[in-house]
Scaffold this active site. Structure first.
Site, PDB file in Angstrom:
ATOM      1  N   CYS A  36      14.570  14.749   2.710  1.00  0.00           N
ATOM      2  CA  CYS A  36      14.379  13.497   1.984  1.00  0.00           C
ATOM      3  C   CYS A  36      12.980  13.519   1.372  1.00  0.00           C
ATOM      4  O   CYS A  36      11.989  13.650   2.089  1.00  0.00           O
ATOM      5  CB  CYS A  36      14.526  12.317   2.929  1.00  0.00           C
ATOM      6  SG  CYS A  36      14.016  10.741   2.193  1.00  0.00           S
ATOM      7  N   CYS A  39      10.424  11.004   2.989  1.00  0.00           N
ATOM      8  CA  CYS A  39       9.978  11.140   4.375  1.00  0.00           C
ATOM      9  C   CYS A  39       8.582  11.770   4.404  1.00  0.00           C
ATOM     10  O   CYS A  39       8.148  12.387   3.427  1.00  0.00           O
ATOM     11  CB  CYS A  39      10.961  12.003   5.164  1.00  0.00           C
ATOM     12  SG  CYS A  39      12.452  11.126   5.695  1.00  0.00           S
ATOM     13  N   HIS A 100      13.035   7.047   8.245  1.00  0.00           N
ATOM     14  CA  HIS A 100      14.099   7.210   7.258  1.00  0.00           C
ATOM     15  C   HIS A 100      15.242   6.214   7.462  1.00  0.00           C
ATOM     16  O   HIS A 100      15.922   5.835   6.489  1.00  0.00           O
ATOM     17  CB  HIS A 100      14.641   8.642   7.330  1.00  0.00           C
ATOM     18  CG  HIS A 100      15.720   8.935   6.337  1.00  0.00           C
ATOM     19  ND1 HIS A 100      15.458   9.273   5.028  1.00  0.00           N
ATOM     20  CD2 HIS A 100      17.081   8.920   6.464  1.00  0.00           C
ATOM     21  CE1 HIS A 100      16.605   9.463   4.389  1.00  0.00           C
ATOM     22  NE2 HIS A 100      17.600   9.260   5.241  1.00  0.00           N
ATOM     23  N   ASN A 140      16.320  -1.768  -5.029  1.00  0.00           N
ATOM     24  CA  ASN A 140      17.766  -1.538  -5.042  1.00  0.00           C
ATOM     25  C   ASN A 140      18.141  -1.000  -3.672  1.00  0.00           C
ATOM     26  O   ASN A 140      17.616   0.026  -3.250  1.00  0.00           O
ATOM     27  CB  ASN A 140      18.144  -0.524  -6.110  1.00  0.00           C
ATOM     28  CG  ASN A 140      17.715  -0.952  -7.493  1.00  0.00           C
ATOM     29  OD1 ASN A 140      17.806  -2.120  -7.839  1.00  0.00           O
ATOM     30  ND2 ASN A 140      17.250  -0.008  -8.297  1.00  0.00           N
ATOM     31  N   HIS A 151      16.299   6.301   1.965  1.00  0.00           N
ATOM     32  CA  HIS A 151      15.043   5.959   2.647  1.00  0.00           C
ATOM     33  C   HIS A 151      14.571   4.590   2.156  1.00  0.00           C
ATOM     34  O   HIS A 151      14.627   4.301   0.963  1.00  0.00           O
ATOM     35  CB  HIS A 151      13.990   7.028   2.333  1.00  0.00           C
ATOM     36  CG  HIS A 151      12.810   6.988   3.240  1.00  0.00           C
ATOM     37  ND1 HIS A 151      12.556   7.968   4.188  1.00  0.00           N
ATOM     38  CD2 HIS A 151      11.811   6.084   3.381  1.00  0.00           C
ATOM     39  CE1 HIS A 151      11.443   7.666   4.850  1.00  0.00           C
ATOM     40  NE2 HIS A 151      10.977   6.532   4.359  1.00  0.00           N
ATOM     41  N   HIS A 153      12.839   1.881   0.419  1.00  0.00           N
ATOM     42  CA  HIS A 153      11.816   1.877  -0.613  1.00  0.00           C
ATOM     43  C   HIS A 153      12.188   0.911  -1.720  1.00  0.00           C
ATOM     44  O   HIS A 153      13.337   0.491  -1.850  1.00  0.00           O
ATOM     45  CB  HIS A 153      11.640   3.279  -1.203  1.00  0.00           C
ATOM     46  CG  HIS A 153      12.767   3.720  -2.084  1.00  0.00           C
ATOM     47  ND1 HIS A 153      14.012   4.080  -1.602  1.00  0.00           N
ATOM     48  CD2 HIS A 153      12.850   3.845  -3.437  1.00  0.00           C
ATOM     49  CE1 HIS A 153      14.802   4.427  -2.588  1.00  0.00           C
ATOM     50  NE2 HIS A 153      14.118   4.282  -3.723  1.00  0.00           N
ATOM     51  N   GLN A 155      10.559  -0.357  -5.929  1.00  0.00           N
ATOM     52  CA  GLN A 155       9.877   0.153  -7.112  1.00  0.00           C
ATOM     53  C   GLN A 155       9.086  -0.960  -7.776  1.00  0.00           C
ATOM     54  O   GLN A 155       9.310  -2.146  -7.505  1.00  0.00           O
ATOM     55  CB  GLN A 155      10.893   0.746  -8.097  1.00  0.00           C
ATOM     56  CG  GLN A 155      11.691   1.907  -7.517  1.00  0.00           C
ATOM     57  CD  GLN A 155      12.666   2.484  -8.519  1.00  0.00           C
ATOM     58  OE1 GLN A 155      12.287   3.072  -9.527  1.00  0.00           O
ATOM     59  NE2 GLN A 155      13.962   2.314  -8.236  1.00  0.00           N
TER      60      GLN A 155
END
Length: 328
Positions: A36, A39, A100, A140, A151, A153, A155
């Site tokens: 990933c 990670c 993760h 999203n 993972h 996250h 934006q």
């Protein structure tokens, strides 16, 4: 190739970003032997985008950006009718944790408070750039909304113009203010507080299924005070936003006992000053694509072709279900 092309039939800009076709695409999990990229880089392990063995939160430029500080020249000539422009701006990735398998909900209010601080810091920094007109943090979550990495996250996009949805909200808020002399969002806070569409509330914030919800389980978070953007929030308001956001996300995951996909976005004032102070009211939108535990709300003819949303669940019923889920 990445460039902006103007649609003279709607007055909107579209970004053509062919480099994004090559971005990592892993909606269903990682294949054997793959790493990933979000990670941490651990001793003896594969090198990822984060050169640390442990971290709490990380922010860095997207490797496949649609908008950049120094964009390439457009690949085609424009015309007076259909101008083309460089895709100036920024696309940043915010990784919530080195775990993760975590989520923003599972990380809890303290980590969500860190995220709010990141949103504020990056908004303050990005809006100083001359090419940036609007900063929108978003997340999203889930393959159902097109996530390519599982993972946890989000934006942050910094646009060279105001995106169509926030622009429409701001124009409508300006008309409301001209007619009534008040902020439409402040009026909504007064109307919805304690009502049948309230999902949760803190001292400084309300979480509401809007009267006009476009998605069946859409929730919006509104500050009670007329705060124009995330930078404008006081420390108490930032902490309150973090707590209430986690409450709502926990309710989502308890609603049908699985991690509910969603799109989360902050709408805030544009960067150019102007008279936005009176009509811009920070709010957080959460839009899950599910209309039941087993059915998705697909955007089809009426929504995509006409822009006219049809919803399958009354906002009052959705709010009641989410209130009940909070206390399970």
């Amino acid at each position: 190739m990445t460039e902006r092309r103007y649609d003279p039939t709607t007055g909107e800009w579209v970004v053509v970003s062919t480099n994004r076709q090559d971005r990592t695409y892993l909606p269903g999990g990682l294949p054997d032997g793959a790493a990933c990229p979000l990670c941490p880089t651990r001793p003896g392990g594969p090198v990822t985008e984060i050169p640390r063995s442990r971290f709490e939160m990380a922010v860095f430029d997207n490797r496949f950006p649609a908008l950049t500080r120094d964009p390439p020249r457009p690949s085609v000539p424009g015309s007076a009718l259909t101008p083309v422009a460089p895709a100036a701006g920024a696309c940043e990735v915010v990784v919530y944790s080195d775990d993760h398998d975590a989520s923003l909900a599972s990380l809890g209010a303290p980590r969500a408070r860190t995220l709010v601080e990141v949103w504020a810091a990056r908004t303050a920094a990005l809006r100083e750039r001359p090419e940036v007109a609007y900063v929108m943090p978003f997340e999203n979550r889930g393959a159902e909304v097109g996530v390519t990495l599982s993972h946890p996250h989000g934006q942050i996009y910094a646009y060279p113009d105001i995106p169509p949805r926030p622009a429409l909200e701001l124009r409508t808020a300006r008309r409301h203010h001209q007619k009534h002399g008040s902020c439409v969002w402040c009026d909504l806070v007064a109307q919805e507080a304690g009502g049948p569409r309230q999902v949760a509330a803190g001292g400084e914030w309300l979480a509401v299924v809007p009267f006009w919800a476009r998605f069946p389980y859409q929730v919006e978070l509104w500050p009670r005070r007329h705060a124009t953007d995330v930078v404008d929030l006081t420390p108490t308001e930032r902490a309150g936003l973090a707590r209430l956001l986690v409450e709502v996300l926990e309710a989502y995951d308890r609603l049908w006992d699985f991690p509910l996909p969603y799109v989360m976005a902050l709408h805030q004032r544009p960067t150019d000053g102007g008279d936005w102070e009176t009509v811009s009211h920070l709010h957080v939108e959460l839009s899950p694509p599910h209309r039941s535990a087993t059915k998705l709300k697909h955007l089809a003819g009426s929504e995509l072709a006409g822009g006219a949303f049809l919803t399958d669940v009354a906002p009052e019923d959705a709010a009641a279900q989410l209130r009940a889920a909070r206390h399970r």
